[in-house]
Design a protein around this motif. Sequence first.
Motif, PDB file in Angstrom:
ATOM      1  N   ASP A 236       0.658  -1.270  -0.207  1.00 40.04           N
ATOM      2  CA  ASP A 236      -0.255   0.348   0.221  1.00 40.04           C
ATOM      3  C   ASP A 236       0.770   1.259  -0.095  1.00 40.04           C
ATOM      4  OD1 ASP A 236       1.382   0.662   2.330  1.00 40.04           O
ATOM      5  OD2 ASP A 236      -0.935   0.218   3.118  1.00 40.04           O
ATOM      6  N   GLU A 237       1.884   0.905  -0.259  1.00 37.05           N
ATOM      7  CA  GLU A 237       3.469   2.488   0.124  1.00 37.05           C
ATOM      8  C   GLU A 237       3.352   3.638   1.190  1.00 37.05           C
ATOM      9  OE1 GLU A 237       3.108   4.255  -3.870  1.00 37.05           O
ATOM     10  OE2 GLU A 237       3.129   2.435  -4.705  1.00 37.05           O
ATOM     11  N   SER A 238       2.747   2.840   2.396  1.00 36.96           N
ATOM     12  CA  SER A 238       2.595   3.434   3.469  1.00 36.96           C
ATOM     13  C   SER A 238       4.204   3.202   4.352  1.00 36.96           C
ATOM     14  CB  SER A 238       0.923   3.279   4.411  1.00 36.96           C
ATOM     15  OG  SER A 238       0.981   2.092   4.526  1.00 36.96           O
ATOM     16  N   TYR A 239       5.127   1.846   4.497  1.00 38.27           N
ATOM     17  CA  TYR A 239       5.986   1.272   4.924  1.00 38.27           C
ATOM     18  C   TYR A 239       6.594   1.708   4.635  1.00 38.27           C
ATOM     19  CZ  TYR A 239       1.792   1.082   8.688  1.00 38.27           C
ATOM     20  OH  TYR A 239       0.719   1.060   9.412  1.00 38.27           O
ATOM     21  N   LEU A 240       8.150   1.712   4.779  1.00 43.47           N
ATOM     22  CA  LEU A 240       9.476   1.564   4.523  1.00 43.47           C
ATOM     23  C   LEU A 240      10.270   0.549   5.420  1.00 43.47           C
ATOM     24  CD1 LEU A 240      11.853   1.264   2.196  1.00 43.47           C
ATOM     25  CD2 LEU A 240      12.856   3.494   4.066  1.00 43.47           C
ATOM     26  N   GLY A 241      10.501  -0.665   5.260  1.00 40.76           N
ATOM     27  CA  GLY A 241      10.806  -1.723   5.998  1.00 40.76           C
ATOM     28  C   GLY A 241      12.808  -1.551   5.263  1.00 40.76           C
ATOM     29  N   PHE A 242      13.738  -1.258   6.697  1.00 42.81           N
ATOM     30  CA  PHE A 242      14.999  -0.859   5.914  1.00 42.81           C
ATOM     31  C   PHE A 242      15.852  -1.592   6.747  1.00 42.81           C
ATOM     32  CE2 PHE A 242      13.430   2.227   8.342  1.00 42.81           C
ATOM     33  CZ  PHE A 242      14.653   2.401   8.895  1.00 42.81           C
ATOM     34  N   GLY A 243      17.014  -1.766   6.317  1.00 38.92           N
ATOM     35  CA  GLY A 243      18.574  -2.357   7.105  1.00 38.92           C
ATOM     36  C   GLY A 243      18.899  -1.503   7.674  1.00 38.92           C
ATOM     37  N   PHE A 244      18.405  -1.619   9.513  1.00 39.20           N
ATOM     38  CA  PHE A 244      19.086  -0.350  10.499  1.00 39.20           C
ATOM     39  C   PHE A 244      19.531  -1.510  11.908  1.00 39.20           C
ATOM     40  CE2 PHE A 244      18.714   1.288  14.662  1.00 39.20           C
ATOM     41  CZ  PHE A 244      18.638   2.887  14.059  1.00 39.20           C
ATOM     42  N   PRO A 245      21.130  -1.091  12.227  1.00 37.13           N
ATOM     43  CA  PRO A 245      21.681  -2.228  13.311  1.00 37.13           C
ATOM     44  C   PRO A 245      20.371  -2.562  14.429  1.00 37.13           C
ATOM     45  CG  PRO A 245      23.062   0.002  12.778  1.00 37.13           C
ATOM     46  CD  PRO A 245      21.501  -0.339  11.876  1.00 37.13           C
ATOM     47  N   ARG A 246      19.779  -3.722  14.498  1.00 38.14           N
ATOM     48  CA  ARG A 246      19.515  -4.658  15.789  1.00 38.14           C
ATOM     49  C   ARG A 246      19.571  -4.202  16.404  1.00 38.14           C
ATOM     50  NH1 ARG A 246      21.461  -9.467  14.756  1.00 38.14           N
ATOM     51  NH2 ARG A 246      20.743  -9.917  13.383  1.00 38.14           N
ATOM     52  N   GLU A 247      21.179  -3.828  17.339  1.00 36.51           N
ATOM     53  CA  GLU A 247      21.227  -3.847  18.814  1.00 36.51           C
ATOM     54  C   GLU A 247      20.798  -2.051  19.436  1.00 36.51           C
ATOM     55  OE1 GLU A 247      25.199  -2.458  16.262  1.00 36.51           O
ATOM     56  OE2 GLU A 247      23.642  -4.436  16.457  1.00 36.51           O
ATOM     57  N   GLU A 248      20.472  -1.060  17.850  1.00 39.13           N
ATOM     58  CA  GLU A 248      20.092   0.146  18.296  1.00 39.13           C
ATOM     59  C   GLU A 248      18.656   0.339  17.932  1.00 39.13           C
ATOM     60  OE1 GLU A 248      22.399   2.768  15.148  1.00 39.13           O
ATOM     61  OE2 GLU A 248      24.483   1.691  16.221  1.00 39.13           O
ATOM     62  N   ARG A 249      17.845  -0.835  16.787  1.00 36.26           N
ATOM     63  CA  ARG A 249      16.211  -0.066  16.477  1.00 36.26           C
ATOM     64  C   ARG A 249      15.238  -0.282  17.614  1.00 36.26           C
ATOM     65  NH1 ARG A 249      15.449  -6.695  14.147  1.00 36.26           N
ATOM     66  NH2 ARG A 249      15.068  -7.449  16.137  1.00 36.26           N
ATOM     67  N   GLU A 250      15.447  -0.563  18.990  1.00 35.32           N
ATOM     68  CA  GLU A 250      13.997  -0.541  19.883  1.00 35.32           C
ATOM     69  C   GLU A 250      14.697   1.495  20.839  1.00 35.32           C
ATOM     70  OE1 GLU A 250      14.188  -3.427  23.667  1.00 35.32           O
ATOM     71  OE2 GLU A 250      14.311  -5.174  21.876  1.00 35.32           O
ATOM     72  N   ALA A 251      15.879   1.759  20.907  1.00 36.66           N
ATOM     73  CA  ALA A 251      16.164   2.808  20.985  1.00 36.66           C
ATOM     74  C   ALA A 251      15.584   3.634  19.660  1.00 36.66           C
ATOM     75  CB  ALA A 251      17.631   3.755  20.608  1.00 36.66           C
TER      76      ALA A 251
ATOM     77  N   TYR B 187      16.610 -10.251  12.016  1.00 38.59           N
ATOM     78  CA  TYR B 187      17.223  -8.953  10.411  1.00 38.59           C
ATOM     79  C   TYR B 187      17.382  -7.890  11.121  1.00 38.59           C
ATOM     80  CZ  TYR B 187      15.322 -12.980   7.155  1.00 38.59           C
ATOM     81  OH  TYR B 187      15.453 -14.021   7.134  1.00 38.59           O
ATOM     82  N   GLN B 188      18.566  -7.593  10.814  1.00 36.07           N
ATOM     83  CA  GLN B 188      18.721  -6.136  10.778  1.00 36.07           C
ATOM     84  C   GLN B 188      17.843  -4.712  10.310  1.00 36.07           C
ATOM     85  OE1 GLN B 188      23.039  -5.310  11.854  1.00 36.07           O
ATOM     86  NE2 GLN B 188      23.519  -6.518  10.551  1.00 36.07           N
ATOM     87  N   TRP B 189      16.630  -4.819  10.613  1.00 34.87           N
ATOM     88  CA  TRP B 189      15.553  -4.482   9.826  1.00 34.87           C
ATOM     89  C   TRP B 189      14.591  -3.969  10.947  1.00 34.87           C
ATOM     90  CZ3 TRP B 189      15.955  -4.754   5.157  1.00 34.87           C
ATOM     91  CH2 TRP B 189      14.466  -4.189   4.081  1.00 34.87           C
TER      92      TRP B 189
ATOM     93  N   PRO C 168      10.355  -4.480  13.515  1.00 31.73           N
ATOM     94  CA  PRO C 168       9.854  -5.572  12.351  1.00 31.73           C
ATOM     95  C   PRO C 168       8.873  -6.251  12.927  1.00 31.73           C
ATOM     96  CG  PRO C 168      11.970  -5.395  13.096  1.00 31.73           C
ATOM     97  CD  PRO C 168      11.751  -4.475  13.475  1.00 31.73           C
ATOM     98  N   VAL C 169       8.238  -6.237  11.486  1.00 36.59           N
ATOM     99  CA  VAL C 169       7.425  -7.813  11.663  1.00 36.59           C
ATOM    100  C   VAL C 169       7.589  -9.028  12.516  1.00 36.59           C
ATOM    101  CG1 VAL C 169       4.931  -7.099  10.533  1.00 36.59           C
ATOM    102  CG2 VAL C 169       7.919  -9.031   9.240  1.00 36.59           C
ATOM    103  N   ASP C 170       6.929 -10.096  13.595  1.00 35.46           N
ATOM    104  CA  ASP C 170       7.425 -10.678  14.082  1.00 35.46           C
ATOM    105  C   ASP C 170       8.784 -12.229  13.195  1.00 35.46           C
ATOM    106  OD1 ASP C 170       6.792  -9.340  16.154  1.00 35.46           O
ATOM    107  OD2 ASP C 170       4.896 -11.810  15.707  1.00 35.46           O
TER     108      ASP C 170
END
Length: 116
Positions: A42-57, A76-78, A69-71
């Motif tokens: 639906d072109e509303s979301y972008l998933g992209f590579g991102f360091p796993r250890e930094e994504r929660e912050a 992945y680093q996403w 990311p979805v479950d």
Amino acid sequence: MAAGLDDVRRIALGLPRAYETMVRDHVKFRVGSIVFASVSPDESYLGFGFPREEREALVAANPTTFLMPVDSDLRYQWVRLRLAEIDLDELEELVVDAWRMCVPKKVSVGYDADRS
């Protein structure tokens, strides 16, 4: 200004070795077999590579824009974002950084040298 698929495409396809594919109605941008960015059907979301250890912050700092990311992608680093909530400068920075995670360092350094 909100970003969209055309903006993601312009940024991603301007990067060395990047190309576009379609997988299950998602527009995906790859280097070799590695996906560094993916736009939802639906072109509303972008998933992209991102360091796993930094994504929660990242998500905690701006939950209106960023989502975990979805479950099935947690391993992945996403991370994901809402395209309507991001400006073009930040989008470019995130897409380029995701691409950098997929290419050899010499390709990334060459890209930076060409932009200088």
